[in-house]
Design an enzyme around this catalytic site. Structure first.
Site, PDB file in Angstrom:
ATOM      1  N   ASN A 184       0.870  -1.173   0.000  1.00  0.00           N
ATOM      2  CA  ASN A 184       0.000   0.000   0.000  1.00  0.00           C
ATOM      3  C   ASN A 184       0.909   1.226   0.000  1.00  0.00           C
ATOM      4  OD1 ASN A 184      -1.463   2.296   0.854  1.00  0.00           O
ATOM      5  ND2 ASN A 184      -3.079   0.995   1.704  1.00  0.00           N
ATOM      6  N   GLU A 222      -4.037   2.083  -2.897  1.00  0.00           N
ATOM      7  CA  GLU A 222      -4.157   3.509  -2.568  1.00  0.00           C
ATOM      8  C   GLU A 222      -3.262   4.367  -3.474  1.00  0.00           C
ATOM      9  OE1 GLU A 222      -5.665   5.180   1.168  1.00  0.00           O
ATOM     10  OE2 GLU A 222      -4.409   3.653   2.106  1.00  0.00           O
ATOM     11  N   ASP A 258      -4.040  -4.924   0.779  1.00  0.00           N
ATOM     12  CA  ASP A 258      -4.280  -4.369   2.112  1.00  0.00           C
ATOM     13  C   ASP A 258      -5.665  -4.839   2.531  1.00  0.00           C
ATOM     14  OD1 ASP A 258      -4.830  -2.919   4.361  1.00  0.00           O
ATOM     15  OD2 ASP A 258      -4.457  -0.951   3.467  1.00  0.00           O
ATOM     16  N   ASN A 268      -6.821  -4.663   5.624  1.00  0.00           N
ATOM     17  CA  ASN A 268      -7.308  -3.921   6.789  1.00  0.00           C
ATOM     18  C   ASN A 268      -7.873  -4.850   7.854  1.00  0.00           C
ATOM     19  OD1 ASN A 268      -6.790  -1.045   6.675  1.00  0.00           O
ATOM     20  ND2 ASN A 268      -8.048  -1.001   4.822  1.00  0.00           N
ATOM     21  N   ASP A 285      -1.574  -6.380   5.880  1.00  0.00           N
ATOM     22  CA  ASP A 285      -1.360  -6.628   4.447  1.00  0.00           C
ATOM     23  C   ASP A 285      -0.968  -8.092   4.276  1.00  0.00           C
ATOM     24  OD1 ASP A 285      -1.167  -3.641   3.200  1.00  0.00           O
ATOM     25  OD2 ASP A 285      -0.292  -3.726   5.214  1.00  0.00           O
ATOM     26  N   ASP A 294       2.701   4.604   5.056  1.00  0.00           N
ATOM     27  CA  ASP A 294       2.545   4.032   6.393  1.00  0.00           C
ATOM     28  C   ASP A 294       2.581   2.498   6.362  1.00  0.00           C
ATOM     29  OD1 ASP A 294       0.155   4.362   5.021  1.00  0.00           O
ATOM     30  OD2 ASP A 294      -1.013   4.923   6.782  1.00  0.00           O
ATOM     31  N   HIS A 295       2.627   1.908   5.155  1.00  0.00           N
ATOM     32  CA  HIS A 295       2.718   0.458   4.999  1.00  0.00           C
ATOM     33  C   HIS A 295       4.092   0.059   4.456  1.00  0.00           C
ATOM     34  CE1 HIS A 295      -1.742  -0.459   5.150  1.00  0.00           C
ATOM     35  NE2 HIS A 295      -1.756   0.841   4.969  1.00  0.00           N
TER      36      HIS A 295
END
Length: 256
Positions: free
Chosen positions: A7, A34, A145, A147, A216, A245-246
């Site tokens: 991501n 994203e 991802d 989530n 992920d 952030d991933h």
DNA sequence: ATGGTTGACCTTCAA
């Protein structure tokens, strides 16, 4: 063959990181999530110059998924059949006999919210879709991802996370139903260091303190799981300036 | 003190 998911949290911002990472870690097939841009803004040329074909399903500002491959991407499909959705969260394609379904699962915001209900509907649709994909494509990887942190061990602090968004039982049940189709959590096919995560909040210096979650995943059908040789989270890009952030997750498959 | 960050976009939402 090396397959991966990442991501990138805005491809506009992260393209330099992505190109640097591909140069340092030349994967063969990568799903990114994203991208946050429309298809006409997707950097096809820059990726082609780096040796990667790409297909993209994007929208402005939010969501957006792409497949990148060293090789031709065939039989491309977007979205999930029977699940009308304006949000661009699913793209699939086949490279060298491996089918990759790339998903950006709904975040869900908070347990009980409208977005949470949408997340659970999305997971049900994904289950139906993957059941069909498995029939058509025995060599299936479902990366992205999700989530969802599948178990308490996939959180830095169960006291903080258990029962909340990304860790609630209905979400985890949705994840287990995907596994029950005949998919395996590629990361867990190999011994892993405790507290290995793929996402760390930007706030509270969470990365430095390893306050993360493993959300992920690369799920593998049985024939691909049999070919898996290693699975690792590459934390290097998360240490850079202005990181996603991933972090990317990479699995190595033995040749057929 | 109910906080803190980042991205897209423009004032607030999403993550």
């Amino acid at each position: 063959m090396r397959i991966a998911t990442w991501n990138v949290n805005s491809l506009n911002v992260r393209l330099p990181h992505l190109l640097d990472w591909l140069a340092a870690s030349p994967v063969d097939l990568l799903g990114i999530q994203e991208t946050k841009l429309t298809d006409d803004k997707f950097p096809f040329a820059a990726l082609a110059a780096a040796g990667y074909q790409a297909v993209h399903s994007g929208q402005k500002t939010y969501n957006g998924v792409a497949l990148l491959a060293r090789g031709v991407i065939e039989d491309v499909s977007r979205d999930m059949p029977g699940f009308a959705d304006e949000q661009k969260r699913v793209i699939a394609g086949t490279v060298n006999g491996v089918r990759y379904v790339n998903v950006y699962v709904v975040n869900g915001q908070a347990v009980g919210s409208e977005k949470y209900a949408y997340k659970l509907r999305f997971l049900e649709a994904l289950q139906r879709y993957l059941a069909e994909e498995l029939q058509r494509y025995p060599n299936l990887v479902v990366g992205g991802d999700y989530n969802i942190a599948p178990t308490a061990e996939d959180t830095h602090d169960p006291e903080v996370w258990e029962g909340g968004i990304l860790c609630s039982e209905p979400e985890r049940e949705g994840f287990r139903k995907l596994l029950a189709l005949g998919l395996q959590d590629g990361f867990r096919l190999f011994p892993q260091e405790a507290k290995t995560f793929t996402w760390w909040d930007y706030r509270q210096a969470a990365f430095r303190r390893n306050m993360g979650l493993r959300i992920d995943h690369l799920l593998l059908s049985a024939p691909l799981a049999a070919r898996a040789r290693s699975a690792l989270v590459d934390k290097a890009p998360r240490k850079l300036e202005r990181p996603s952030d991933h972090a990317p997750l990479v699995i190595e498959l033995a040749p057929v």
